[in-house]
Motif scaffolding. Structure first.
Motif, PDB file in Angstrom:
ATOM      1  N   GLU A 145       0.841  -1.188   0.000  1.00 55.99           N
ATOM      2  CA  GLU A 145       0.000   0.000   0.000  1.00 55.99           C
ATOM      3  C   GLU A 145       0.885   1.250   0.000  1.00 55.99           C
ATOM      4  O   GLU A 145       1.862   1.318   0.743  1.00 55.99           O
ATOM      5  CB  GLU A 145      -0.922  -0.003   1.214  1.00 55.99           C
ATOM      6  CG  GLU A 145      -1.966  -1.112   1.156  1.00 55.99           C
ATOM      7  CD  GLU A 145      -2.930  -1.064   2.325  1.00 55.99           C
ATOM      8  OE1 GLU A 145      -2.740  -0.199   3.210  1.00 55.99           O
ATOM      9  OE2 GLU A 145      -3.863  -1.889   2.348  1.00 55.99           O
ATOM     10  N   LYS A 146       0.520   2.215  -0.817  1.00 58.76           N
ATOM     11  CA  LYS A 146       1.372   3.391  -0.971  1.00 58.76           C
ATOM     12  C   LYS A 146       1.535   4.153   0.341  1.00 58.76           C
ATOM     13  O   LYS A 146       2.614   4.675   0.650  1.00 58.76           O
ATOM     14  CB  LYS A 146       0.810   4.319  -2.050  1.00 58.76           C
ATOM     15  CG  LYS A 146       1.800   5.422  -2.427  1.00 58.76           C
ATOM     16  CD  LYS A 146       1.374   6.145  -3.689  1.00 58.76           C
ATOM     17  CE  LYS A 146       2.472   7.133  -4.120  1.00 58.76           C
ATOM     18  NZ  LYS A 146       2.082   7.879  -5.342  1.00 58.76           N
ATOM     19  N   GLU A 147       0.472   4.207   1.144  1.00 56.94           N
ATOM     20  CA  GLU A 147       0.550   4.926   2.424  1.00 56.94           C
ATOM     21  C   GLU A 147       1.556   4.262   3.354  1.00 56.94           C
ATOM     22  O   GLU A 147       2.301   4.945   4.078  1.00 56.94           O
ATOM     23  CB  GLU A 147      -0.826   4.972   3.084  1.00 56.94           C
ATOM     24  CG  GLU A 147      -1.871   5.790   2.331  1.00 56.94           C
ATOM     25  CD  GLU A 147      -2.480   5.034   1.157  1.00 56.94           C
ATOM     26  OE1 GLU A 147      -2.151   3.831   0.966  1.00 56.94           O
ATOM     27  OE2 GLU A 147      -3.282   5.639   0.418  1.00 56.94           O
ATOM     28  N   SER A 148       1.603   2.949   3.329  1.00 54.59           N
ATOM     29  CA  SER A 148       2.564   2.216   4.166  1.00 54.59           C
ATOM     30  C   SER A 148       3.983   2.480   3.682  1.00 54.59           C
ATOM     31  O   SER A 148       4.908   2.683   4.479  1.00 54.59           O
ATOM     32  CB  SER A 148       2.266   0.714   4.126  1.00 54.59           C
ATOM     33  OG  SER A 148       0.968   0.442   4.620  1.00 54.59           O
ATOM     34  N   PHE A 149       4.157   2.474   2.367  1.00 53.13           N
ATOM     35  CA  PHE A 149       5.475   2.765   1.796  1.00 53.13           C
ATOM     36  C   PHE A 149       5.940   4.159   2.199  1.00 53.13           C
ATOM     37  O   PHE A 149       7.092   4.345   2.611  1.00 53.13           O
ATOM     38  CB  PHE A 149       5.424   2.647   0.275  1.00 53.13           C
ATOM     39  CG  PHE A 149       6.615   3.266  -0.413  1.00 53.13           C
ATOM     40  CD1 PHE A 149       7.847   2.643  -0.402  1.00 53.13           C
ATOM     41  CD2 PHE A 149       6.496   4.507  -1.047  1.00 53.13           C
ATOM     42  CE1 PHE A 149       8.951   3.227  -1.013  1.00 53.13           C
ATOM     43  CE2 PHE A 149       7.581   5.097  -1.661  1.00 53.13           C
ATOM     44  CZ  PHE A 149       8.821   4.451  -1.642  1.00 53.13           C
ATOM     45  N   GLU A 150       5.059   5.124   2.104  1.00 57.31           N
ATOM     46  CA  GLU A 150       5.435   6.498   2.424  1.00 57.31           C
ATOM     47  C   GLU A 150       5.809   6.641   3.898  1.00 57.31           C
ATOM     48  O   GLU A 150       6.680   7.436   4.255  1.00 57.31           O
ATOM     49  CB  GLU A 150       4.297   7.445   2.049  1.00 57.31           C
ATOM     50  CG  GLU A 150       4.136   7.578   0.533  1.00 57.31           C
ATOM     51  CD  GLU A 150       2.916   8.380   0.122  1.00 57.31           C
ATOM     52  OE1 GLU A 150       2.014   8.587   0.996  1.00 57.31           O
ATOM     53  OE2 GLU A 150       2.827   8.793  -1.051  1.00 57.31           O
ATOM     54  N   ALA A 151       5.175   5.849   4.745  1.00 57.15           N
ATOM     55  CA  ALA A 151       5.483   5.908   6.177  1.00 57.15           C
ATOM     56  C   ALA A 151       6.892   5.402   6.479  1.00 57.15           C
ATOM     57  O   ALA A 151       7.579   5.942   7.347  1.00 57.15           O
ATOM     58  CB  ALA A 151       4.452   5.097   6.963  1.00 57.15           C
TER      59      ALA A 151
END
Length: 291
Positions: A145-151
């Protein structure tokens, strides 16, 4: 934001690359707890301030961000999905980043199991070998998930300089397969070029000065050909692990009904070397096929 004040990093697998990678988090000031099957391999990290975890379960309970760098897909499955693994024992809201080169389908399976428990999982295999790990200049290929990657991206920046989000779960592993396919055929060309130069009576180091920065240039030619010439076959990346990667790539290509003759040839050559006892040598030992 994941900072040293609110983050405890767990690192599982401190081999040739994992040891250097985990060390970067100590330098960045993060509390680090490590686990590997052979505790001696983690001695340097422990001496530099890391804590030792007795089990994978303990890492899952104590860390809220966990990196894994193990050997084979079977190891990944055990570490993540086994009874005493990370997913069954992990904390809701924690992040888990698998940097092992593994099967894309397994990455999806782990992601789905983690999502049910509210755990964020990223498949993020790397390229760059022991040198890239040591210098924190790895290429990181991420899926999830992109949000997880960004975190977790700020943490990945302690490990690499080329960090690219590739898409949904499994996309990082598919990208790594593309990477390994490109390397496989290239390594044959690098070895043949060096052996040819030697048999032609040339100084291979001098030949590299001409060809490494031209159209023939590649990471393998610049970084591994000099090792071949010096007779240095210590592993930056094990032959046995490269064979594992090529097998995964061949299986994925077969599912796509795609022929990969260059990859198949490289795998057969490396398997012949492994049968000659070179499975724990670095991939540059393909040079020995011509010796």
């Amino acid at each position: 934001m994941l900072t040293p004040e609110n983050t405890v990093i767990g690192f599982i697998g401190t081999g040739v690359m994992g040891n250097s990678m985990a060390g970067h988090f100590i330098k960045a000031g993060y509390p680090l707890i490590v686990y590997t099957r052979t505790k001696e391999k983690a001695k340097k990290l422990i001496d530099n301030g890391a804590s030792w975890g007795e089990t994978v379960n303990e890492i899952a309970e104590k860390a809220n961000v966990i990196f894994t760098m193990v050997g084979y897909p079977s190891d990944v499955e055990e570490v993540y999905l086994g009874e005493n693994g990370l997913i069954p024992n992990g904390k809701k809201g924690s992040f888990m980043i698998d940097m092992t080169t593994s099967a894309p389908s397994l990455a999806v399976k782990i992601y789905q199991a983690a999502k049910k428990k509210g755990i964020h999982v990223i498949d993020a295999p790397v390229s760059g070998g022991d040198i890239g790990a040591r210098d924190a200049k790895l290429s990181v290929m991420a899926g999830g998930e992109k949000e997880s990657f960004e975190a977790v991206q700020p943490l990945l920046e302690h490990l690499g300089t080329n960090i690219v989000y590739q898409g949904t779960a499994g996309s990082g592993q598919h990208t790594k397969m593309s990477n390994q396919i490109a390397i496989a055929s290239n390594m044959i060309g690098v070895c043949e070029a060096i052996v040819y130069a030697q048999k032609a009576g040339l100084d291979p180091e001098n030949v590299l000065k001409s060809i490494a920065t031209g159209a023939a240039g590649s990471w393998s030619l610049s970084n591994l050909a000099p090792r071949m010439i010096k007779g240095d076959f210590e592993p930056g990346f094990y032959i046995k692990h490269f064979i594992k990667d090529m097998k995964i790539a061949l299986e994925e290509a077969e599912h796509m009904k795609m022929e990969v003759p260059g990859l198949a040839l490289a795998k057969s050559l490396y398997e012949q070397l492994a049968e000659r006892g070179e499975e724990n040598s670095g991939t540059q030992a393909l040079y020995k096929y011509w010796m």
